[in-house]
Design an enzyme around this catalytic site. Structure first.
Site, mmCIF file in Angstrom:
data_model
loop_
_atom_site.group_PDB
_atom_site.id
_atom_site.type_symbol
_atom_site.label_atom_id
_atom_site.label_comp_id
_atom_site.label_asym_id
_atom_site.label_seq_id
_atom_site.Cartn_x
_atom_site.Cartn_y
_atom_site.Cartn_z
ATOM 1 N N ASP A 1 2.003 2.117 8.638
ATOM 2 C CA ASP A 1 2.443 1.365 7.470
ATOM 3 C C ASP A 1 2.884 -0.014 7.957
ATOM 4 O O ASP A 1 3.159 -0.203 9.151
ATOM 5 C CB ASP A 1 3.611 2.113 6.833
ATOM 6 C CG ASP A 1 4.212 1.333 5.679
ATOM 7 O OD1 ASP A 1 3.447 0.839 4.833
ATOM 8 O OD2 ASP A 1 5.446 1.220 5.621
ATOM 9 N N ASP B 1 5.081 -2.821 5.810
ATOM 10 C CA ASP B 1 6.431 -3.230 5.427
ATOM 11 C C ASP B 1 7.430 -2.119 5.763
ATOM 12 O O ASP B 1 7.276 -0.990 5.320
ATOM 13 C CB ASP B 1 6.464 -3.541 3.920
ATOM 14 C CG ASP B 1 7.586 -4.503 3.557
ATOM 15 O OD1 ASP B 1 8.268 -5.003 4.467
ATOM 16 O OD2 ASP B 1 7.763 -4.755 2.354
#
Lengths: 316, 316
Positions: A30, A32
């Site tokens: 991922d 953020d």
């Protein structure tokens, strides 16, 4: 290894961490909350990812952010010092376009979202409406009789993040979706982005609004739906059992890992913390159990010494 | 009588219908789908209601429509020939204001809705924000830094029908609701208004959007929540067991009756039909069973001969 035990890698010996590093070939991370937070780099993450690549791992960025194309996400990653290529970017805007293309979609898409989506649709030659403001004019009656124009060739409604979300857009989307042949696609269902004094609504809140008035369930492309990783798995580019999913949010990242049969690493630089995992371990709800990661690190950068040590054969 | 049997009153004898008419003193009726459809009167409904009043029943109109004040709904009813007074109007806008007043609310209300709500708040002296357009200006970043202004004294967010629903309104509502002391009130959760070629989003779709980004559940004032009838019941103005609820929509009207202990009459001039009731009778879901009305009539006007016959002692 360490299946759903939330083992803190910092509590393991160097040899144990090295053995764990040998248990996967691909890393999907991922963005953020793991690599950066709202555009600010998280210290150590770039070094850790680049060194994972150096020791031979395939590297993929996987984001539910639908506002950027793969090319734009690539630029952001490269600008922050990540050694990544466009093929290493998995994004919901790109995956949505790929999904429609794979299903031989030949009509026009009504887009609630941003240019991240329309540019990806352009790239695969799929027609779409324009994005941007669509504001209410006059009274409800005037709007219905004068301003509301429905197009005839809409075959899908795609809903992503849209800061111009409005009543006219809701009315159009729900009206198109009253045709059961019209596809209903959500890029992702992230509920919101909490900020110090504000709550910014996420795509999930727009999707829920449309879902409610359309009285239909969407196809959700983003994490935790395996659809977002389907091309990599189906084309045997990655082997799920030898793939590590890294994330800061359990109900998207860790659950995607669970759904795809990946190994999972939760980092503490974003949404979920060890205290959340402790609750899920106590929970009697089987859905909560799926959120427990295999391993945990406070920061992705904490992995760096082990990787470098492994690369040099010691003496980091 | 005829508890949850969906007995068609037209299949009963005159004496049986008369006995049923004697089993209640008060009649609460939904408006749209029972008395009128989108402003068009339903034939026979006004005569039936007025004659029920003539034979001594208390009459109440109960609507989830939050866009009108009691005074405005009264005018609509009177213009259509109903013998009704303002005290006989139960509306979500009025009930929301009454709820806040009853809880000694002394701060300011952030309103997503229309003047139906703000006028009712004015009537009980509760401060509120203005309604109408609140459109997005500039980019997301500009909006956040320049245009988004949160007020300090907001103590409640009220969400009703709002054709100016927009991203700025969602952001403000969710931000106010991040304070756990800020009340979250939904006038109602009606999902939508299906029309021949369009679907108009209902309050429920706005409520869902806010609920999702605020990550909180609202207090729902409207049907089927007994809150909307609480003043009548608590002040012993009506006796629930001797009250008839009339409606065309089972998951609001009939369920309100179930929740309040009223008798229930479903009419076939709106949303739900006998075929729906047949499905609920077959269903294994206990929630579906609650939707089965006591009695049924194709139209409210079908009741007229029995009332007049009762009033005159026969020979209608």
């Amino acid at each position: 290894m360490y299946k759903q035990t939330c083992t803190n890698l910092l509590n393991l010996s160097k040899d144990e961490v090295k053995a764990w590093l040998d248990s996967f070939d691909s890393v999907i991370t991922d963005c953020d909350g793991v690599l950066w937070v709202y555009g600010e780099p998280i210290a150590g993450s770039a070094d850790a990812m680049n060194n994972l690549k150096t020791i031979g791992k395939s590297i993929y960025f996987c984001t539910n952010n639908s506002t950027k194309t793969r090319a734009e996400l690539l630029k952001k990653g490269v600008d922050m010092g990540y050694h990544i290529t466009e093929n290493g970017i998995i994004s919901t805007a790109h995956a949505t376009a790929a999904y429609l293309k794979a299903h031989n979609f030949s009509k026009k898409v009504y887009v609630i979202g941003s240019e991240g989506i329309t540019k990806e649709l352009d790239a695969v030659g799929i027609a779409h409406t324009t994005v941007g403001p669509d504001q209410m004019h006059g009274s409800l009656g005037e709007f219905m009789s004068k301003h509301l124009v429905l197009e005839k060739d809409i075959g899908a409604v795609v809903v992503g993040f849209d800061e111009h979300f409005s009543f006219p857009k809701m009315t159009k989307a729900a009206s198109y979706l009253s045709d059961p042949n019209c596809l209903f696609i959500a890029t992702n269902t992230d509920e919101r982005f909490p900020m110090p004094t504000l709550v910014v609504p996420g795509s999930g809140s727009f999707v829920r609004a449309i879902q409610t008035c359309a009285e239909r369930e969407p196809i959700v492309i983003g994490k935790p739906n395996p659809a977002i990783c389907a091309p990599l798995i189906n084309q045997k580019i990655i082997d799920p059992s030898r793939t590590l999913m890294v994330g800061d949010r359990a109900n998207t990242d860790v659950l995607l890992g669970y759904n795809c049969g990946f190994q999972t690493l939760l980092v503490g630089t974003g949404i979920h913390q060890l205290s959340d995992v402790a609750e899920w371990k106590q929970s009697k709800n089987p859905e909560d159990k799926k959120l427990i990661p295999d391993v945990y690190l406070p920061r992705l950068g904490d992995l760096l010494p082990f990787i470098v040590d492994k690369a040099t054969g010691g003496s980091y």
